[in-house]
Motif scaffolding. Structure first.
Motif, PDB file in Angstrom:
ATOM      1  N   ILE A  53     -18.994  13.253  40.039  1.00 47.11           N
ATOM      2  CA  ILE A  53     -18.930  12.345  38.899  1.00 47.11           C
ATOM      3  C   ILE A  53     -20.343  11.936  38.537  1.00 47.11           C
ATOM      4  CG2 ILE A  53     -18.105  10.110  38.078  1.00 47.11           C
ATOM      5  CD1 ILE A  53     -15.763  10.433  40.046  1.00 47.11           C
ATOM      6  N   THR A  54     -20.721  12.288  37.309  1.00 43.26           N
ATOM      7  CA  THR A  54     -22.053  11.900  36.848  1.00 43.26           C
ATOM      8  C   THR A  54     -21.940  10.591  36.092  1.00 43.26           C
ATOM      9  OG1 THR A  54     -21.744  13.202  34.833  1.00 43.26           O
ATOM     10  CG2 THR A  54     -22.864  14.280  36.667  1.00 43.26           C
ATOM     11  N   PRO A  55     -22.917   9.724  36.221  1.00 44.41           N
ATOM     12  CA  PRO A  55     -22.835   8.449  35.508  1.00 44.41           C
ATOM     13  C   PRO A  55     -22.886   8.658  34.005  1.00 44.41           C
ATOM     14  CG  PRO A  55     -24.968   8.691  36.599  1.00 44.41           C
ATOM     15  CD  PRO A  55     -24.123   9.852  36.997  1.00 44.41           C
ATOM     16  N   GLU A  56     -22.101   7.863  33.297  1.00 49.86           N
ATOM     17  CA  GLU A  56     -22.068   7.932  31.842  1.00 49.86           C
ATOM     18  C   GLU A  56     -23.393   7.420  31.277  1.00 49.86           C
ATOM     19  OE1 GLU A  56     -19.506   8.381  29.355  1.00 49.86           O
ATOM     20  OE2 GLU A  56     -18.306   9.411  30.839  1.00 49.86           O
ATOM     21  N   PRO A  57     -23.892   8.028  30.186  1.00 55.88           N
ATOM     22  CA  PRO A  57     -25.082   7.476  29.564  1.00 55.88           C
ATOM     23  C   PRO A  57     -24.768   6.102  28.966  1.00 55.88           C
ATOM     24  CG  PRO A  57     -24.360   9.503  28.458  1.00 55.88           C
ATOM     25  CD  PRO A  57     -23.414   9.239  29.575  1.00 55.88           C
ATOM     26  N   LYS A  58     -25.815   5.341  28.772  1.00 54.08           N
ATOM     27  CA  LYS A  58     -25.656   4.008  28.199  1.00 54.08           C
ATOM     28  C   LYS A  58     -25.043   4.149  26.807  1.00 54.08           C
ATOM     29  CE  LYS A  58     -29.467   2.041  27.123  1.00 54.08           C
ATOM     30  NZ  LYS A  58     -30.757   1.393  27.104  1.00 54.08           N
ATOM     31  N   ARG A  59     -23.999   3.363  26.534  1.00 51.99           N
ATOM     32  CA  ARG A  59     -23.298   3.451  25.250  1.00 51.99           C
ATOM     33  C   ARG A  59     -23.223   2.097  24.583  1.00 51.99           C
ATOM     34  NH1 ARG A  59     -19.027   7.837  24.940  1.00 51.99           N
ATOM     35  NH2 ARG A  59     -19.532   9.179  26.650  1.00 51.99           N
ATOM     36  N   MET A  60     -23.204   2.160  23.265  1.00 52.37           N
ATOM     37  CA  MET A  60     -22.956   0.952  22.502  1.00 52.37           C
ATOM     38  C   MET A  60     -21.454   0.700  22.563  1.00 52.37           C
ATOM     39  SD  MET A  60     -25.356   1.856  19.244  1.00 52.37           S
ATOM     40  CE  MET A  60     -24.904   0.426  18.327  1.00 52.37           C
ATOM     41  N   PRO A  61     -21.001  -0.551  22.495  1.00 52.15           N
ATOM     42  CA  PRO A  61     -19.557  -0.808  22.528  1.00 52.15           C
ATOM     43  C   PRO A  61     -18.878  -0.185  21.313  1.00 52.15           C
ATOM     44  CG  PRO A  61     -20.785  -2.810  22.041  1.00 52.15           C
ATOM     45  CD  PRO A  61     -21.785  -1.744  22.376  1.00 52.15           C
ATOM     46  N   PHE A  91     -10.366   8.861  10.308  1.00 50.50           N
ATOM     47  CA  PHE A  91     -11.798   8.654  10.080  1.00 50.50           C
ATOM     48  C   PHE A  91     -12.616   9.705  10.833  1.00 50.50           C
ATOM     49  CE2 PHE A  91     -15.895   6.740  11.153  1.00 50.50           C
ATOM     50  CZ  PHE A  91     -16.325   6.282   9.924  1.00 50.50           C
ATOM     51  N   LEU A  92     -12.321   9.890  12.124  1.00 48.43           N
ATOM     52  CA  LEU A  92     -13.054  10.852  12.942  1.00 48.43           C
ATOM     53  C   LEU A  92     -12.861  12.280  12.430  1.00 48.43           C
ATOM     54  CD1 LEU A  92     -12.347   9.393  16.501  1.00 48.43           C
ATOM     55  CD2 LEU A  92     -14.410   9.103  15.108  1.00 48.43           C
ATOM     56  N   ALA A  93     -11.651  12.597  11.967  1.00 47.65           N
ATOM     57  CA  ALA A  93     -11.382  13.931  11.421  1.00 47.65           C
ATOM     58  C   ALA A  93     -12.196  14.171  10.146  1.00 47.65           C
ATOM     59  CB  ALA A  93      -9.891  14.100  11.142  1.00 47.65           C
ATOM     60  N   SER A  94     -12.313  13.155   9.315  1.00 47.13           N
ATOM     61  CA  SER A  94     -13.090  13.286   8.082  1.00 47.13           C
ATOM     62  C   SER A  94     -14.578  13.457   8.389  1.00 47.13           C
ATOM     63  CB  SER A  94     -12.877  12.070   7.185  1.00 47.13           C
ATOM     64  OG  SER A  94     -11.518  11.964   6.836  1.00 47.13           O
ATOM     65  N   VAL A  95     -15.061  12.732   9.377  1.00 43.89           N
ATOM     66  CA  VAL A  95     -16.465  12.881   9.780  1.00 43.89           C
ATOM     67  C   VAL A  95     -16.711  14.284  10.321  1.00 43.89           C
ATOM     68  CG1 VAL A  95     -18.205  12.103  11.460  1.00 43.89           C
ATOM     69  CG2 VAL A  95     -16.936  10.432  10.132  1.00 43.89           C
ATOM     70  N   ALA A  96     -15.739  14.842  11.037  1.00 46.34           N
ATOM     71  CA  ALA A  96     -15.882  16.198  11.566  1.00 46.34           C
ATOM     72  C   ALA A  96     -16.017  17.224  10.438  1.00 46.34           C
ATOM     73  CB  ALA A  96     -14.691  16.547  12.455  1.00 46.34           C
ATOM     74  N   VAL A  97     -15.433  16.943   9.280  1.00 40.94           N
ATOM     75  CA  VAL A  97     -15.568  17.821   8.113  1.00 40.94           C
ATOM     76  C   VAL A  97     -16.951  17.650   7.478  1.00 40.94           C
ATOM     77  CG1 VAL A  97     -14.724  18.220   5.759  1.00 40.94           C
ATOM     78  CG2 VAL A  97     -13.102  17.889   7.636  1.00 40.94           C
ATOM     79  N   GLY A 114     -23.367  10.891  22.930  1.00 43.30           N
ATOM     80  CA  GLY A 114     -23.685  10.519  24.294  1.00 43.30           C
ATOM     81  C   GLY A 114     -24.309   9.135  24.389  1.00 43.30           C
ATOM     82  N   ILE A 115     -25.091   8.772  23.400  1.00 42.23           N
ATOM     83  CA  ILE A 115     -25.778   7.479  23.417  1.00 42.23           C
ATOM     84  C   ILE A 115     -24.919   6.388  22.775  1.00 42.23           C
ATOM     85  CG2 ILE A 115     -27.814   6.205  22.608  1.00 42.23           C
ATOM     86  CD1 ILE A 115     -28.387   8.331  24.789  1.00 42.23           C
ATOM     87  N   MET A 116     -24.358   6.683  21.614  1.00 45.51           N
ATOM     88  CA  MET A 116     -23.650   5.659  20.838  1.00 45.51           C
ATOM     89  C   MET A 116     -22.149   5.628  21.088  1.00 45.51           C
ATOM     90  SD  MET A 116     -25.297   6.063  17.081  1.00 45.51           S
ATOM     91  CE  MET A 116     -26.904   6.781  16.888  1.00 45.51           C
ATOM     92  N   GLY A 117     -21.590   6.749  21.504  1.00 44.99           N
ATOM     93  CA  GLY A 117     -20.144   6.872  21.570  1.00 44.99           C
ATOM     94  C   GLY A 117     -19.652   7.536  20.290  1.00 44.99           C
ATOM     95  N   GLU A 118     -18.473   8.118  20.345  1.00 44.82           N
ATOM     96  CA  GLU A 118     -17.976   8.908  19.210  1.00 44.82           C
ATOM     97  C   GLU A 118     -17.743   8.067  17.955  1.00 44.82           C
ATOM     98  OE1 GLU A 118     -14.610  12.292  18.228  1.00 44.82           O
ATOM     99  OE2 GLU A 118     -14.222  10.859  19.833  1.00 44.82           O
ATOM    100  N   VAL A 119     -17.161   6.895  18.110  1.00 42.90           N
ATOM    101  CA  VAL A 119     -16.845   6.072  16.932  1.00 42.90           C
ATOM    102  C   VAL A 119     -18.119   5.590  16.258  1.00 42.90           C
ATOM    103  CG1 VAL A 119     -15.757   3.935  16.158  1.00 42.90           C
ATOM    104  CG2 VAL A 119     -14.587   5.396  17.802  1.00 42.90           C
ATOM    105  N   GLN A 120     -19.049   5.058  17.047  1.00 43.38           N
ATOM    106  CA  GLN A 120     -20.291   4.545  16.470  1.00 43.38           C
ATOM    107  C   GLN A 120     -21.094   5.672  15.810  1.00 43.38           C
ATOM    108  OE1 GLN A 120     -21.329   1.365  16.380  1.00 43.38           O
ATOM    109  NE2 GLN A 120     -19.961   0.362  17.790  1.00 43.38           N
ATOM    110  N   ALA A 121     -21.194   6.821  16.471  1.00 38.67           N
ATOM    111  CA  ALA A 121     -21.921   7.953  15.899  1.00 38.67           C
ATOM    112  C   ALA A 121     -21.245   8.420  14.604  1.00 38.67           C
ATOM    113  CB  ALA A 121     -21.999   9.093  16.907  1.00 38.67           C
ATOM    114  N   SER A 122     -19.928   8.391  14.570  1.00 36.83           N
ATOM    115  CA  SER A 122     -19.198   8.787  13.359  1.00 36.83           C
ATOM    116  C   SER A 122     -19.448   7.812  12.222  1.00 36.83           C
ATOM    117  CB  SER A 122     -17.699   8.883  13.654  1.00 36.83           C
ATOM    118  OG  SER A 122     -17.450   9.900  14.596  1.00 36.83           O
TER     119      SER A 122
END
Length: 174
Positions: A53-61, A91-97, A114-122
């Motif tokens: 188990i590798t430690p998760e990178p620091k993420r924004m909430p 929302f995430l599906a639209s960002v993927a497009v 990895g840094i922000m998390g999927e929702v924040q990065a999206s």
């Protein structure tokens, strides 16, 4: 997690007995139906098992902003959705497009997630789309914001509020 899921699915497929009468399979009956010990795999207590188990990178909430507020700030994303955006999955599906259309490389996207998390990065990608031609290199801009987020120098709130404010100013002018 995906590897474990695949192993479990493979295990289940090999354990399933068919209902076909032409096959002769053993029927295994558990004489202790309340025993959960047989249903759960046992992991060695040493912690030195095969999984590392590798430690998760620091993420924004994640999920700190309501979807309605994000869509108010970034309404252009709705044009790229299939039937509107009713939830975070849409929302995430639209960002993927949109993401590849903006020229954001997979490596820049992976780093941002990895840094922000999927929702924040999206949300950042939706904001980049909203700003349109004001940003000449979406991938470079995302990488810059990712570096700032990693250093704790980036907050999504002011970016969203600036987009909402500029939209309100544009409505008053029109």
């Amino acid at each position: 997690a995906d590897e474990i899921l695949n192993l479990l699915e493979t295990h289940i497929k090999t354990q399933n007995m068919s209902g076909n009468e032409s096959q002769n399979e053993r029927h295994i009956q558990n004489s202790k139906p309340d025993s959960l010990a047989d249903l759960e795999p046992r992991f060695p207590k040493s912690g030195g098992g095969g999984l590392e188990i590798t430690p998760e990178p620091k993420r924004m909430p994640e999920g700190t902003f309501p979807l309605g507020m994000v869509l108010d700030a970034c309404p252009d994303l709705i044009d790229y959705s299939k039937g509107g955006i009713a939830n975070w999955r849409d929302f995430l599906a639209s960002v993927a497009v949109v993401r590849p259309m903006l020229g954001i490389s997979p490596s820049a996207w992976e780093e941002a997630m990895g840094i922000m998390g999927e929702v924040q990065a999206s949300i950042v990608v939706a904001a980049i789309l909203q700003r349109g031609e004001a940003i000449s290199s979406a991938g470079g801009y995302l990488r810059g914001l990712t570096r700032r987020a990693e250093a704790g120098e980036f907050s999504l709130g002011p970016m969203l509020m600036a987009l909402i404010g500029s939209r309100k100013r544009d409505k008053k002018r029109a």
